[in-house]
Design a protein around this motif. Structure first.
Motif, PDB file in Angstrom:
ATOM      1  N   SER A  41       3.075  -4.346   5.392  1.00  0.00           N
ATOM      2  CA  SER A  41       2.416  -4.317   4.097  1.00  0.00           C
ATOM      3  C   SER A  41       1.050  -5.400   4.041  1.00  0.00           C
ATOM      4  O   SER A  41       0.053  -4.666   3.508  1.00  0.00           O
ATOM      5  CB  SER A  41       3.408  -4.821   3.128  1.00  0.00           C
ATOM      6  OG  SER A  41       2.686  -5.002   1.982  1.00  0.00           O
ATOM      7  N   GLU A  53       0.365   1.994   4.898  1.00  0.00           N
ATOM      8  CA  GLU A  53       1.044   2.807   3.610  1.00  0.00           C
ATOM      9  C   GLU A  53       2.422   3.519   4.364  1.00  0.00           C
ATOM     10  O   GLU A  53       2.178   4.305   5.264  1.00  0.00           O
ATOM     11  CB  GLU A  53       0.132   3.813   3.271  1.00  0.00           C
ATOM     12  CG  GLU A  53       0.815   4.500   2.020  1.00  0.00           C
ATOM     13  CD  GLU A  53      -0.163   5.727   1.467  1.00  0.00           C
ATOM     14  OE1 GLU A  53       0.159   6.121   0.292  1.00  0.00           O
ATOM     15  OE2 GLU A  53      -1.325   5.695   2.121  1.00  0.00           O
ATOM     16  N   GLN A  58       0.864  -1.126  -0.119  1.00  0.00           N
ATOM     17  CA  GLN A  58       0.080  -0.092   0.069  1.00  0.00           C
ATOM     18  C   GLN A  58       0.910   1.245  -0.045  1.00  0.00           C
ATOM     19  O   GLN A  58       1.163   1.710   0.997  1.00  0.00           O
ATOM     20  CB  GLN A  58      -1.032  -0.062   1.212  1.00  0.00           C
ATOM     21  CG  GLN A  58      -1.869  -1.319   1.435  1.00  0.00           C
ATOM     22  CD  GLN A  58      -2.507  -1.484   0.439  1.00  0.00           C
ATOM     23  OE1 GLN A  58      -3.418  -0.538  -0.110  1.00  0.00           O
ATOM     24  NE2 GLN A  58      -2.855  -2.582  -0.289  1.00  0.00           N
ATOM     25  N   GLY A  59       1.419   1.634  -0.999  1.00  0.00           N
ATOM     26  CA  GLY A  59       2.241   2.793  -1.327  1.00  0.00           C
ATOM     27  C   GLY A  59       2.784   3.078  -2.612  1.00  0.00           C
ATOM     28  O   GLY A  59       2.451   2.525  -3.620  1.00  0.00           O
ATOM     29  N   GLN A  60       3.768   3.925  -2.716  1.00  0.00           N
ATOM     30  CA  GLN A  60       4.149   4.563  -3.948  1.00  0.00           C
ATOM     31  C   GLN A  60       5.254   3.686  -4.561  1.00  0.00           C
ATOM     32  O   GLN A  60       6.011   3.925  -5.568  1.00  0.00           O
ATOM     33  CB  GLN A  60       4.688   5.953  -3.948  1.00  0.00           C
ATOM     34  CG  GLN A  60       5.616   6.255  -2.850  1.00  0.00           C
ATOM     35  CD  GLN A  60       5.872   7.872  -2.850  1.00  0.00           C
ATOM     36  OE1 GLN A  60       6.237   8.313  -3.609  1.00  0.00           O
ATOM     37  NE2 GLN A  60       5.579   8.248  -1.730  1.00  0.00           N
TER      38      GLN A  60
END
Length: 221
Positions: free
Chosen positions: A204, A209, A4-6
């Motif tokens: 994760s 995030e 959950q993230g960039q």
């Protein structure tokens, strides 16, 4: 579950430094004297949760080349391990070559790649590794290091927010509190880096995030 993230990749780092019995030295005095003697890192795919590569080298201390008995007992690092190891500048160069080998193979993009969006982030447990140990020693020894070390994720901050557990705790205790067994030898940098990657995967899967929350300016202010 996808991260959950960039970021697509994380490089988990956990340095080991020279150390002494804290009954004889204050923490502030120790920081001014500490030298990195083990430089480990693992490349974690944040989508597959698989460690795809690892890096490891011992590093030769030069300011106090003889390890204390406390340090050898605490870390498991012997005098022979560091006597013929590369100096810090060479260790950083080897690490940079390791990263460069994945630039095209895996499409790794770090924060200093101005023309492309960053997809790889450094993760540490606390700000000590990239906020204190490395820049402090490099400053004393006039060693340059890549600018991509200037931003990272301090996982302990996110762990504290996630669990509500006070952030002043040991890494082994942090794992135990969420049901993860520590694999390997405590205070081994190589094992700590791999266990840090396992914690990242656990968070994760919980949907946490992780965004960059530490940089050189935070530490110096």
């Amino acid at each position: 579950m996808y991260f959950q993230g960039q970021f697509q990749y994380a490089i988990c780092i956990d340095f080991v430094t020279t150390c002494w019995d804290h009954r004889n030295f204050s923490q502030a005095d120790a920081i001014d004297r500490q030298e990195i003697i083990e430089f480990p890192a693992v490349l974690l795919n944040l989508q597959s949760h698989v460690i795809e590569a690892d890096f490891h080298t011992f590093v030769r201390p030069t300011e106090e080349p003889k390890l204390s008995e406390f340090c050898k007992d605490y870390t498991g690092i012997s005098q022979d391990d560091v006597n013929n190891a590369p100096l810090l500048q060479e260790a950083i160069r080897k690490f940079h070559q390791w990263i460069e080998s994945f630039r095209f193979e895996k499409g790794i993009v770090l924060m200093d790649d101005a023309t492309r969006k960053q997809n790889t982030v450094f993760i540490t447990w606390t700000d000590f590794d990239l906020g204190i140990y490395l820049p402090t020693e490099c400053g004393r020894k006039n060693v340059k290091y890549p600018s991509y070390f200037n931003k990272w994720i301090d996982l302990r901050e996110y762990y504290s927010l996630w669990t509500g557990i006070d952030r002043v705790i040991s890494f082994q205790f942090a794992l135990k509190m969420i049901g993860l067994q520590f694999f390997g030898r405590p205070h081994s940098g190589e094992d700590d880096a791999r266990n840090l990657a396992r914690l990242v995967c656990k968070m994760s899967r919980a949907g946490i995030e992780l965004l960059i929350n530490s940089d050189e300016f935070k530490i110096s202010s």
